[in-house]
Design a protein around this motif. Structure first.
Motif, PDB file in Angstrom:
ATOM      1  N   VAL A 108      34.260  49.622  44.027  1.00 21.00           N
ATOM      2  CA  VAL A 108      35.617  49.361  43.559  1.00 21.00           C
ATOM      3  C   VAL A 108      36.575  50.413  44.108  1.00 21.00           C
ATOM      4  CG1 VAL A 108      34.606  48.419  41.451  1.00 21.00           C
ATOM      5  CG2 VAL A 108      35.553  50.725  41.420  1.00 21.00           C
ATOM      6  N   GLY A 109      37.849  50.083  44.072  1.00 23.25           N
ATOM      7  CA  GLY A 109      38.866  51.011  44.558  1.00 23.25           C
ATOM      8  C   GLY A 109      40.167  50.265  44.792  1.00 23.25           C
ATOM      9  N   GLY A 110      41.207  51.008  45.127  1.00 24.43           N
ATOM     10  CA  GLY A 110      42.494  50.406  45.423  1.00 24.43           C
ATOM     11  C   GLY A 110      42.536  49.856  46.833  1.00 24.43           C
TER      12      GLY A 110
ATOM     13  N   ALA B 237      36.818  53.224  34.620  1.00 23.15           N
ATOM     14  CA  ALA B 237      37.252  52.763  33.302  1.00 23.15           C
ATOM     15  C   ALA B 237      37.983  51.425  33.363  1.00 23.15           C
ATOM     16  CB  ALA B 237      38.146  53.816  32.648  1.00 23.15           C
ATOM     17  N   GLU B 238      38.593  51.094  34.503  1.00 23.27           N
ATOM     18  CA  GLU B 238      39.352  49.850  34.628  1.00 23.27           C
ATOM     19  C   GLU B 238      38.471  48.631  34.913  1.00 23.27           C
ATOM     20  OE1 GLU B 238      42.404  50.121  37.548  1.00 23.27           O
ATOM     21  OE2 GLU B 238      43.299  51.927  36.701  1.00 23.27           O
ATOM     22  N   VAL B 239      37.220  48.858  35.274  1.00 23.28           N
ATOM     23  CA  VAL B 239      36.369  47.750  35.742  1.00 23.28           C
ATOM     24  C   VAL B 239      36.143  46.673  34.687  1.00 23.28           C
ATOM     25  CG1 VAL B 239      34.068  47.154  36.608  1.00 23.28           C
ATOM     26  CG2 VAL B 239      35.281  49.146  37.522  1.00 23.28           C
ATOM     27  N   PRO B 240      35.771  47.004  33.436  1.00 22.23           N
ATOM     28  CA  PRO B 240      35.541  45.925  32.461  1.00 22.23           C
ATOM     29  C   PRO B 240      36.759  45.027  32.260  1.00 22.23           C
ATOM     30  CG  PRO B 240      34.609  47.986  31.660  1.00 22.23           C
ATOM     31  CD  PRO B 240      35.407  48.327  32.875  1.00 22.23           C
ATOM     32  N   ALA B 241      37.951  45.619  32.122  1.00 20.62           N
ATOM     33  CA  ALA B 241      39.152  44.813  31.908  1.00 20.62           C
ATOM     34  C   ALA B 241      39.461  43.946  33.124  1.00 20.62           C
ATOM     35  CB  ALA B 241      40.341  45.724  31.582  1.00 20.62           C
ATOM     36  N   ARG B 242      39.254  44.496  34.325  1.00 18.48           N
ATOM     37  CA  ARG B 242      39.504  43.730  35.541  1.00 18.48           C
ATOM     38  C   ARG B 242      38.572  42.525  35.620  1.00 18.48           C
ATOM     39  NH1 ARG B 242      42.566  41.464  39.283  1.00 18.48           N
ATOM     40  NH2 ARG B 242      41.774  41.634  41.415  1.00 18.48           N
ATOM     41  N   LEU B 243      37.303  42.726  35.303  1.00 19.09           N
ATOM     42  CA  LEU B 243      36.340  41.629  35.344  1.00 19.09           C
ATOM     43  C   LEU B 243      36.601  40.607  34.240  1.00 19.09           C
ATOM     44  CD1 LEU B 243      33.089  43.570  36.252  1.00 19.09           C
ATOM     45  CD2 LEU B 243      34.349  41.979  37.692  1.00 19.09           C
ATOM     46  N   GLU B 244      37.087  41.057  33.086  1.00 22.23           N
ATOM     47  CA  GLU B 244      37.462  40.127  32.022  1.00 22.23           C
ATOM     48  C   GLU B 244      38.536  39.159  32.510  1.00 22.23           C
ATOM     49  OE1 GLU B 244      38.705  41.941  28.384  1.00 22.23           O
ATOM     50  OE2 GLU B 244      36.958  43.245  28.290  1.00 22.23           O
ATOM     51  N   ALA B 245      39.545  39.697  33.189  1.00 20.99           N
ATOM     52  CA  ALA B 245      40.643  38.863  33.680  1.00 20.99           C
ATOM     53  C   ALA B 245      40.144  37.842  34.701  1.00 20.99           C
ATOM     54  CB  ALA B 245      41.734  39.746  34.291  1.00 20.99           C
ATOM     55  N   LEU B 246      39.245  38.281  35.609  1.00 19.34           N
ATOM     56  CA  LEU B 246      38.720  37.368  36.621  1.00 19.34           C
ATOM     57  C   LEU B 246      37.808  36.314  35.997  1.00 19.34           C
ATOM     58  CD1 LEU B 246      37.881  39.889  39.492  1.00 19.34           C
ATOM     59  CD2 LEU B 246      39.912  38.455  39.245  1.00 19.34           C
ATOM     60  N   ALA B 247      36.990  36.720  35.034  1.00 15.88           N
ATOM     61  CA  ALA B 247      36.065  35.783  34.393  1.00 15.88           C
ATOM     62  C   ALA B 247      36.825  34.718  33.612  1.00 15.88           C
ATOM     63  CB  ALA B 247      35.110  36.532  33.466  1.00 15.88           C
ATOM     64  N   ALA B 248      37.965  35.090  33.040  1.00 22.37           N
ATOM     65  CA  ALA B 248      38.772  34.119  32.293  1.00 22.37           C
ATOM     66  C   ALA B 248      39.229  32.988  33.197  1.00 22.37           C
ATOM     67  CB  ALA B 248      39.980  34.811  31.661  1.00 22.37           C
TER      68      ALA B 248
ATOM     69  N   GLY C 114      38.668  51.910  51.347  1.00 19.45           N
ATOM     70  CA  GLY C 114      37.405  51.958  52.081  1.00 19.45           C
ATOM     71  C   GLY C 114      36.265  51.226  51.404  1.00 19.45           C
ATOM     72  N   LYS C 115      36.578  50.274  50.526  1.00 14.55           N
ATOM     73  CA  LYS C 115      35.528  49.536  49.805  1.00 14.55           C
ATOM     74  C   LYS C 115      34.615  48.768  50.758  1.00 14.55           C
ATOM     75  CE  LYS C 115      38.398  47.073  47.342  1.00 14.55           C
ATOM     76  NZ  LYS C 115      39.665  47.613  47.882  1.00 14.55           N
TER      77      LYS C 115
ATOM     78  N   HIS D 162      39.062  45.097  43.181  1.00 16.96           N
ATOM     79  CA  HIS D 162      40.177  46.026  43.109  1.00 16.96           C
ATOM     80  C   HIS D 162      40.215  46.649  41.717  1.00 16.96           C
ATOM     81  CE1 HIS D 162      42.442  45.541  46.863  1.00 16.96           C
ATOM     82  NE2 HIS D 162      41.956  44.320  46.872  1.00 16.96           N
ATOM     83  N   ALA D 163      40.064  47.956  41.649  1.00 16.33           N
ATOM     84  CA  ALA D 163      40.208  48.719  40.408  1.00 16.33           C
ATOM     85  C   ALA D 163      40.356  50.175  40.825  1.00 16.33           C
ATOM     86  CB  ALA D 163      39.006  48.538  39.492  1.00 16.33           C
TER      87      ALA D 163
END
Length: 369
Positions: free
Chosen positions: A194-196, A301-312, A200-201, A296-297
């Motif tokens: 992950v990263g912005g 700490a941002e990963v769970p919320a980011r994946l929640e949004a995508l899974a929705a 370099g992801k 993208h995160a």
């Protein structure tokens, strides 16, 4: 300058009348001399180069692609052209004659991408493959809705073929962290990088895939073909947007379902940005260990919320997502681009529990665990 532009315009008109001459350099040179009158051989070669760039390249922006490390080119106005080579935007000497010239280039690039760009469809997003193997992601907005001038944004994507050893030399990882990453691959841990933007992801993911046992089959699924790890058994599947008529779309989720039937040892998603996250988590929870992807995160700490949004987007509720995630993803590797343009591994951690909580096991500045 004005005379040169007039000569080019006249040559373009003659090409429009006789398109068969566009690939005949000798005939084009003869026409240039005919239109220009007295002209040096050097000027003829320069005009031939510009004609080639105008017909097959990216026009006045073509010289910017020769700059080492360039990743982005943006056009805000005829005299406002910038590029990024890892240290932020820099102003270039390139310029356009007027706003119409920007629109003309943007429209030609849109057609080359299989898209349309006109007053009825004033913005476009597409991909342009080049002979050197690179891909240019093209985005353009006409005026209006752009307030003053048509805007053009180009992202230069080059195949990622880096190894961990090379990343050590660049300072992206330390030898100790490189060995930890190799252990993650050897143990077939599923992981996310992950990263912005521009951190370099994809480069890191490619380097890690190069460490996979050469007896294993890797199926890579991407929106744009970037992953080219130095590994003998990599199969690339690339998504496709719909055509001008609105048909022919192939989504990442479609490709994931196909990959499951292709005897993969590892399934890799180049960039998770939509409902395909549901299919990936399902795949990782059905025996396909060692899979990977990027999202993208900016931090662990941002990963769970980011994946929640995508899974929705894929119809998976929060509770189900956390249950799947805890079982599917073993390790998260966080990349960061520093102010000077260097890219480094910033954090390594895990996602544990239900609901999932992010735990940092290593952070830049600490000794390798």
């Amino acid at each position: 300058m004005a005379r040169t532009e007039a000569v080019l315009e006249n040559v373009h008109r003659r090409i429009a009348d006789h398109p068969e001459i566009v690939g005949d350099a000798g005939e084009l040179a003869r026409i240039i001399r005919q239109e220009a009158g007295v002209i040096s051989d050097g000027d003829v070669l320069e005009l031939l180069r510009r004609l080639r760039n105008d017909s097959a390249g990216i026009g006045a922006l073509e010289p910017l692609l020769l700059i080492d490390g360039v990743t982005d080119i943006v056009v805000n106005a005829p005299n406002q052209v910038f590029f990024d080579r890892g240290a932020g935007l820099e102003e270039s000497d390139a310029m356009f004659a007027d706003r119409a010239a920007i629109r003309q280039l943007a429209s030609r690039l849109a057609v080359a991408c299989g898209r349309r760009l006109d007053d009825a469809q004033p913005y476009v997003d597409g991909r342009l493959a080049r002979d050197d193997g690179s891909i240019i992601r093209v985005h353009a907005v006409l005026s209006p809705p752009a307030q003053d001038s048509p805007c053009l944004s180009l992202r230069v994507l080059r195949p990622a073929q880096t190894t961990l050893t090379e990343l050590i030399h660049r300072g992206t990882v330390t030898p100790g962290i490189a060995e930890l990453l190799r252990e993650i691959i050897r143990e077939r841990r599923s992981f996310l990088v992950v990263g912005g933007t521009g951190s370099g992801k994809t480069t890191m993911l490619s380097a890690l895939l190069a460490e996979v046992d050469h007896r294993e089959r890797i199926v890579c699924i991407e929106d744009t073909a970037e992953l080219r790890p130095p590994h003998p058994h990599v199969l690339n599947l690339v998504a496709r947007a719909c055509n001008i008529e609105g048909s022919g779309e192939i989504t990442m989720a479609d490709l994931l379902r196909q990959a499951l039937r292709m005897r993969p040892d590892r399934i890799v998603v180049g960039e998770i940005r939509g409902p395909e996250v549901v299919d990936l988590l399902a795949a990782l929870n059905t025996g396909h260990n060692g899979g990977a992807g990027t999202i993208h995160a900016n931090s662990l700490a941002e990963v769970p919320a980011r994946l929640e949004a995508l899974a929705a987007l894929g119809g998976l509720d929060r509770a189900a997502l956390h249950s799947q995630l805890a079982a599917a993803v073993d390790v998260v590797i966080v990349m960061k681009r520093e102010a000077d343009g260097t890219r480094q591994v910033h954090q390594i951690g895990t996602l544990e529990g239900v609901p999932v909580a992010a735990h940092v096991t290593w952070e830049a500045g600490r000794p390798a665990p």
